[in-house]
Write a protein that holds these residues in place. Structure first.
Motif, mmCIF file in Angstrom:
data_model
loop_
_atom_site.group_PDB
_atom_site.id
_atom_site.type_symbol
_atom_site.label_atom_id
_atom_site.label_comp_id
_atom_site.label_asym_id
_atom_site.label_seq_id
_atom_site.Cartn_x
_atom_site.Cartn_y
_atom_site.Cartn_z
ATOM 1 N N ASN A 59 5.188 0.871 -1.005
ATOM 2 C CA ASN A 59 4.287 -0.154 -1.528
ATOM 3 C C ASN A 59 4.763 -1.567 -1.185
ATOM 4 N N MET A 60 6.072 -1.762 -1.174
ATOM 5 C CA MET A 60 6.594 -3.101 -0.905
ATOM 6 C C MET A 60 6.654 -3.430 0.582
ATOM 7 N N HIS A 61 7.022 -2.438 1.393
ATOM 8 C CA HIS A 61 7.288 -2.732 2.801
ATOM 9 C C HIS A 61 6.224 -2.201 3.761
ATOM 10 N N LEU A 69 10.625 7.217 -7.854
ATOM 11 C CA LEU A 69 11.674 6.236 -8.106
ATOM 12 C C LEU A 69 12.167 5.534 -6.845
ATOM 13 N N MET A 70 11.965 6.151 -5.672
ATOM 14 C CA MET A 70 12.478 5.548 -4.448
ATOM 15 C C MET A 70 11.391 5.359 -3.396
ATOM 16 N N ALA A 71 10.746 6.449 -2.975
ATOM 17 C CA ALA A 71 9.843 6.360 -1.825
ATOM 18 C C ALA A 71 8.603 5.518 -2.104
ATOM 19 N N ARG A 72 7.964 5.736 -3.248
ATOM 20 C CA ARG A 72 6.726 5.005 -3.511
ATOM 21 C C ARG A 72 6.965 3.494 -3.641
ATOM 22 N N VAL A 89 -0.309 10.379 -1.721
ATOM 23 C CA VAL A 89 0.069 10.907 -3.032
ATOM 24 C C VAL A 89 1.455 11.531 -2.989
ATOM 25 N N GLN A 90 1.753 12.264 -1.904
ATOM 26 C CA GLN A 90 3.048 12.937 -1.768
ATOM 27 C C GLN A 90 3.679 12.572 -0.424
ATOM 28 N N PRO A 91 4.158 11.352 -0.284
ATOM 29 C CA PRO A 91 4.714 10.931 1.011
ATOM 30 C C PRO A 91 5.940 11.721 1.451
#
Length: 314
Positions: free
Chosen positions: A182-184, A175-178, A192-194
Motif C-alpha cells: 500500500n505504501m510503495h 502485518l508486513m506485505a499489505r 487480497v492474498q498477495p
C-alpha cells in the motif's frame, strides 16, 4: 484506494463460479495451450498425496484440463516423494535440476528450478500443505489465462481461518506485505492474498522474472510482474477457503524479514541493509538470542540460463 485499483477490482477480480469447467476446457482446446501444475514440497507426506490425487482425478482423468502434475521435493526427510508418486505425480528432486548451479534452501529456489522440468504454456503453483483441498484452486486460477488473452498472472484469493476463526490467517500478509504494498506499490493494493502460494502464470512471463530464493518470491514476483506487464495483466480469483498448516510466531518473523528484504531490494537496489534477524528464546538462564540470515539471493530470469535456452530450441 487509487481509482485505477478500484477499476481493476471491478474488471480483474473474479470468482471461480464465473468460469464453469466446461467453458475453461473449451478455451483450452480452442487455444491449444498446455498446463503444468507444480507443487513445491518439503516434508508434506500428510497432505501432498491427497492434493495430487484430487487434481489427477478431477482435472486429468475426469476432465483433461491439466497436462502434467510435478512435485519438486526440496530435500524431504519423510515419505513426501513416495506418497506423491503413488498418487500420480511426477516427482523431481530439487538437486537434480540444473546441477551446474548448486541449490540453496528456499521455496523460491524450487519454483525457479521447476521451469526447467515442466513444459506447460501455463504454470500453476500449488502449496503442498493444503488441507481439505479442492481442484477449484487449480481450475479457478488457470481459467482467466485460458479465456482472457490480456491476463498473464492470476493469484488465488480466499479466506484463511486461524484456530477456527475466519479471516485471522495470513498474519505476515496483514502485518508486513499489505502495508509495504500500500505504501510503495499502491497499484497492488487490491490483491487480497498477495503472499498466497496458489497462483498461475504464463510461462512467457515467468521465464522473464527474477526469483528470490526464499519466502520473498511471491511479493517479488508481483512487484516485478507489475513493472514488466502492467496492472491489467494481473488478476485474482476467489476460490473459497484455504486451510493449511500454520507456522509459529518466530518462523513468521523470519518470513516477514525475508519479505521486507525483497521489497527493500526493489526499492533501492544496491543500498544494502544488514541481512539478518535476531530473535529471542527463553532458556534456563533467561532469554537467549538466535540470529538468522535473511534470504538475499535471487535467481536470474530463466531465459538467461543456457540449459533453458537450449531446451527451448530443441
Amino acid at each position: 484506494m487509487l481509482e485505477e485499483v478500484e477499476r481493476w477490482l471491478a474488471t480483474r477480480s473474479w470468482s471461480v463460479a464465473d468460469r464453469p469447467l466446461h467453458r475453461i476446457l473449451c478455451a483450452k482446446q480452442r487455444t491449444g495451450q498446455t498446463i503444468s501444475v507444480v507443487l513445491p514440497a518439503l516434508n508434506e507426506e500428510e497432505t501432498v498425496g491427497d492434493i495430487v490425487a484430487i487434481i489427477r482425478h478431477d482435472l486429468v482423468e475426469r476432465v483433461p484440463l491439466v497436462d502434467e502434475i510435478v512435485v519438486v521435493d526440496s530435500g524431504s526427510t519423510d515419505r513426501t516423494s513416495e506418497v506423491a508418486a503413488a498418487a500420480g505425480a511426477r516427482v523431481v528432486h530439487r538437486d537434480e535440476i540444473l546441477p551446474r548451479i548448486p541449490a540453496v534452501p528456499g521455496k523460491g529456489e524450487v519454483l525457479w528450478r521447476s521451469l526447467l522440468v515442466t513444459s506447460g504454456d501455463i504454470v500453476c503453483f500449488i502449496d503442498a500443505d493444503l488441507k481439505e483441498f479442492s481442484s477449484d484452486f487449480v481450475s479457478g486460477i488457470v481459467g482467466p489465462l485460458l479465456t482472457e488473452p490480456g491476463v498473464d498472472l492470476v493469484k488465488g484469493m480466499y479466506d484463511r481461518p486461524l484456530a477456527g476463526t475466519a479471516g485471522q490467517g495470513g498474519r505476515v500478509t496483514e502485518l508486513m506485505a499489505r502495508p509495504l504494498l500500500n505504501m510503495h506499490w499502491p497499484q497492488l493494493a487490491g490483491f487480497v492474498q498477495p503472499l498466497g502460494g496458489e497462483y498461475a502464470a504464463r510461462r512467457s512471463l515467468l521465464e522473464q522474472l527474477p526469483f528470490p530464493v526464499g519466502y520473498g518470491v511471491e511479493l517479488g514476483m508481483l512487484v516485478d510482474a507489475l513493472h514488466l506487464v502492467g496492472l491489467d495483466a494481473l488478476s485474482q480469483v476467489d476460490v473459497g477457503v484455504r486451510k493449511h498448516r500454520h507456522q509459529d510466531g518466530q518462523a513468521l518473523g523470519r518470513m516477514a524479514a525475508a519479505i521486507y528484504r525483497t521489497a527493500q531490494l526493489r526499492l533501492a537496489r544496491g543500498h544494502l541493509i544488514r541481512p539478518s534477524l535476531t530473535q529471542f528464546e527463553r532458556c534456563e538462564d533467561g532469554f537467549e538470542p538466535r540470529t538468522y540470515s535473511v534470504d538475499t539471493e535471487e535467481r536470474p530470469p530463466m531465459v538467461e540460463i543456457t540449459e533453458y535456452a537450449e531446451r527451448k530450441v530443441a
